[in-house]
Design an enzyme around this catalytic site. Sequence first.
Site, PDB file in Angstrom:
ATOM      1  N   HIS A  28       0.843  -1.194   0.000  1.00  0.00           N
ATOM      2  CA  HIS A  28       0.000   0.000   0.000  1.00  0.00           C
ATOM      3  C   HIS A  28       0.872   1.234   0.000  1.00  0.00           C
ATOM      4  O   HIS A  28       2.027   1.216   0.451  1.00  0.00           O
ATOM      5  CB  HIS A  28      -0.943   0.011   1.209  1.00  0.00           C
ATOM      6  N   CYS A  29       0.324   2.303  -0.544  1.00  0.00           N
ATOM      7  CA  CYS A  29       0.986   3.600  -0.489  1.00  0.00           C
ATOM      8  C   CYS A  29       0.136   4.501   0.396  1.00  0.00           C
ATOM      9  O   CYS A  29      -0.527   4.022   1.313  1.00  0.00           O
ATOM     10  CB  CYS A  29       1.177   4.172  -1.885  1.00  0.00           C
ATOM     11  N   MET A  30       0.094   5.787   0.128  1.00  0.00           N
ATOM     12  CA  MET A  30      -0.629   6.693   1.010  1.00  0.00           C
ATOM     13  C   MET A  30      -2.135   6.526   0.929  1.00  0.00           C
ATOM     14  O   MET A  30      -2.844   6.721   1.900  1.00  0.00           O
ATOM     15  CB  MET A  30      -0.258   8.140   0.675  1.00  0.00           C
TER      16      MET A  30
END
Length: 560
Positions: A28-30
Amino acid sequence: MTADKNRATAAALLPLVGGADNVTSVAHCMTRLRLGLRDRSLVQDAALMALPAVLGLVEDDTYQIVLGPGTVARVTPEFERLLTSPSAPATSPAGTQHLGNTPQEQITLRNRCRNKEGSGAPQAGPQNPAPQSTTPPTEITTAATTSAADLAAQGATLKARQKARNATPVKLFLRRVANIFVPLIPALIGCGVIAGLNGLLTNAGWLPALVPALTAIASGFMSLIAVFVGYNTAKEFGGTPVLGGAVAAVIVFPGIANVTAFGQKLAPGQGGVLGALAAALLAAQLEKQLRRRVPEALDVLLTPTLTVLLTGLVTVFGLMYAAGEVSLAIGTAANWMLAHGGALAGFLLGGLFLPLVMLGLHQALIPIHTTLIQQQGYTTLLPLLAMAGAGQVGAALALYVRLRRNHSIRTTIRSALPAGFLGVGEPLIYGVSLPLGRPFITACVGGAFGGGFVGLFNQLGDAVGSTAIGPSGLALFPLVKGNHALGTTITVYALGLLVGYAVGFAGTYFFGLSRQQRAGLNTPHDAPRTRGEGEADAPAPDTPRGGSPEALGPAFEGVG
């Protein structure tokens, strides 16, 4: 969101992406849950879009589900736990595997997505291509296009067309480079906030015994960032990650100061993240060649040894010096540009950033940001680029005021504005401004004036920078840093945002919509009514409302 809701969201997502057996990787990123998939055809896009927690869908090198900042960091661990749970569905349940394939199911899912439109959740649907329109993609002029769902169909068409144009070798390579740095963003943010807090304590003379400890905590990651870049580079390009980290570690090893190359002593950290990226990329390619040629009996011994030895020598006696010169040139050029033409540079960067994003060229900025942070503690480019998001917010506010009778579009804007103020502008861009054409341009003008304002103060000697990449808009305030008092730096950045908001608003209010557009869009358009008995099914666009952030990529998260 509570833990139970996070688990429920993860449990709802898993069967709709094909079950545990269909998921090969999770990250996951932001804002996005990024999944590697074995079989893309098992994913049920329409059913995913109907989930309340899903803000959008993105298909890139991974399948990405937009859950929003904060939420994604809580849902991802629950999703990973489900994957390893014995009770996890191996494939999509029989009852849902084909949801959306029959006409009645498609109508149901479309209505659920439309109902979601009325609730104001920004969405996207890149996997449900919008029907081709004969209206030019730069501007909507027909009175028939009046709802947020119709704008989304236009936005999805534009995005799909642009995605196809961006699938060039250079842009795909830049996207892979961006993937190297995206996992580092949480550490950059955390250490950046700690560095800002430490600066406040130092300037105020508070807690002097704690300041050295906070300095170590804030600086430790940056001192070793080359190792993390090397690790991620090798992983991204098919090598053994730890070997990439090993050759990159040479760059930050203190003993490198005893080595002479090109007639001068090397310095620990010389070459920075660019040198680490190049070294690990070379290591990954060399390792793959060795795997093909070294006998299996000797592979475990010779391949890692030769990879580290040969790449290490090239790094020490070539890459460190070359990358060091490039890094120095980047820092010098950025400082010179802002010192001598900051207003013009800011105007151009703030105004052209979103077009660069659409062309897929923005990802080249990520190593530059990281290099500047490593060199001087902050990047002066990010606050200028962040003004692009301010222009989008101003444009959205103007459309909200202009289109008083179009409840559908106003609901979209109202729901997406909080994220826009925090620097996540994708729903506004692909759900509103870009499909309308002119508002996207006037929003870019707002970003240009905001960037020019901040750039002018850089030119006058008040540098405004960010200690990390990722956040933007109001979320960037904890990371703002400059060469003067923190209050001055924050004030300049805040005024820049206000300029971007104001010019984006004024430009869009007066010039953003043609007379024909105002007539076609400014009509009552609510959620579709329930079909009466005996009535035919009303046609519905295949793409739900809202905009997909795919074209903005990992580098734009929090910068739009």
